[in-house]
Scaffold this motif. Structure first.
Motif, short mmCIF file in Angstrom:
data_model
loop_
_atom_site.label_atom_id
_atom_site.label_comp_id
_atom_site.label_asym_id
_atom_site.label_seq_id
_atom_site.Cartn_x
_atom_site.Cartn_y
_atom_site.Cartn_z
N ILE A 90 8.98 0.58 -5.44
CA ILE A 90 7.84 0.35 -6.32
C ILE A 90 7.12 1.68 -6.48
O ILE A 90 6.91 2.39 -5.49
N PRO A 91 6.74 2.07 -7.70
CA PRO A 91 6.13 3.39 -7.90
C PRO A 91 4.90 3.61 -7.03
O PRO A 91 4.05 2.72 -6.88
N LYS A 92 4.80 4.81 -6.46
CA LYS A 92 3.67 5.15 -5.60
C LYS A 92 2.34 5.03 -6.33
O LYS A 92 1.33 4.68 -5.73
N VAL A 93 2.34 5.34 -7.64
CA VAL A 93 1.11 5.27 -8.39
C VAL A 93 0.57 3.83 -8.43
O VAL A 93 -0.64 3.61 -8.47
N LEU A 94 1.48 2.86 -8.36
CA LEU A 94 1.07 1.46 -8.30
C LEU A 94 0.66 1.07 -6.89
O LEU A 94 -0.35 0.37 -6.69
N LEU A 95 1.41 1.54 -5.90
CA LEU A 95 1.07 1.24 -4.50
C LEU A 95 -0.29 1.81 -4.11
O LEU A 95 -0.97 1.26 -3.24
N ALA A 96 -0.69 2.91 -4.76
CA ALA A 96 -1.97 3.54 -4.46
C ALA A 96 -3.14 2.83 -5.12
O ALA A 96 -4.30 3.13 -4.81
N LEU A 97 -2.85 1.90 -6.01
CA LEU A 97 -3.91 1.16 -6.70
C LEU A 97 -4.62 0.25 -5.71
O LEU A 97 -3.98 -0.49 -4.96
N ASN A 98 -5.93 0.30 -5.70
CA ASN A 98 -6.71 -0.56 -4.82
C ASN A 98 -6.48 -2.03 -5.22
O ASN A 98 -6.68 -2.39 -6.37
N GLY A 99 -5.99 -2.83 -4.27
CA GLY A 99 -5.69 -4.22 -4.58
C GLY A 99 -4.40 -4.40 -5.36
O GLY A 99 -4.30 -5.27 -6.23
N ALA A 100 -3.39 -3.57 -5.06
CA ALA A 100 -2.13 -3.60 -5.81
C ALA A 100 -1.49 -4.98 -5.77
O ALA A 100 -1.03 -5.49 -6.80
N GLU A 101 -1.44 -5.60 -4.60
CA GLU A 101 -0.76 -6.90 -4.48
C GLU A 101 -1.48 -7.97 -5.30
O GLU A 101 -0.84 -8.78 -5.98
N ASP A 138 0.87 -1.17 0.00
CA ASP A 138 0.00 0.00 0.00
C ASP A 138 0.91 1.23 0.00
O ASP A 138 2.13 1.10 -0.13
N GLU A 139 0.36 2.40 0.16
CA GLU A 139 1.16 3.62 0.06
C GLU A 139 2.16 3.79 1.19
O GLU A 139 3.06 4.62 1.10
N GLN A 140 2.04 3.00 2.27
CA GLN A 140 3.00 3.06 3.38
C GLN A 140 4.14 2.06 3.21
O GLN A 140 5.10 2.07 3.99
#
Length: 199
Positions: A37-48, A4-6
């Motif tokens: 990992i880019p923040k824009v990806l970490l901010a994606l809901n359900g990134a993992e 996630d973003e953290q």
């Protein structure tokens, strides 16, 4: 630690994410624990979950997507390689090992990502301490978490090789060209990759 973003890089899980350069070429980015990992990806809901689904598709192990692009069988070259992983071996040895693994494991070998799928493969500099690892063949300085270009495909994949529902999980650079960029500074990942793919 979940994505996630953290999230911050460090010892733990190795994550693989996908990126597209400004001309549409695709790269597999292996963070080796320390690559950001880019923040824009970490901010994606359900990134993992998205990364898991992309990885399953990439390795042709998906339970959802059963249709895959034809294998390109386009050859590959080794550009830079990890001093820590390969322990003083020369490039000829690395190439031979990758070719042997490709012959034995086919689409499940790392070389297949370039040879059969048409992806660039970048690895993050790793090791147990700063300076223990570096990309052999690169003249400049690097730090843990920098990404270096390991494999270069003979023919390039594109975003059209992915199902439409997976494309928003690919991060996009408006400035990079994977054909010419050997090393990506780990500190600049969020400058390189500011967007997710949009139709």
């Amino acid at each position: 630690m979940s994505l996630d973003e953290q999230w911050e890089p460090g010892f733990g899980t190795i994550y693989t994410w996908l990126a597209m350069d400004r001309v549409g070429r695709i790269a597999v980015m292996v963070n080796n624990c320390f690559g950001d990992i880019p923040k824009v990806l970490l901010a994606l809901n359900g990134a993992e979950e998205m990364l898991d689904t992309l990885s399953e598709f990439m390795w042709e192990e998906s339970q959802v997507f059963r249709s895959y692009p034809p294998l390109k069988k386009c050859g590959f070259t080794v550009d830079l390689y990890s001093a820590w992983r390969w322990q003083g071996r020369d490039k000829a040895f690395v190439v031979d090992e990758l070719l042997r693994d490709l012959e034995v494991r086919g689409i499940y070998s790392e070389a297949s990502l370039a040879f059969n799928k048409g992806f660039f493969v970048y690895h993050a500099v790793e090791g147990s301490r700063e300076g223990e690892d570096f990309p052999v063949g690169f003249d400049g300085p690097t730090s843990m978490g920098d990404y270096f270009r390991f494999l270069v495909p003979g023919e390039y994949a594109s975003i059209e090789d992915f199902p439409e529902s997976l494309r928003p999980g690919v991060v996009v650079s408006q400035t990079l060209d994977f054909n010419s960029k050997q090393v990506l500074s780990g500190k600049c990942i969020n400058e390189y990759f500011c967007d997710l793919y949009r139709r």
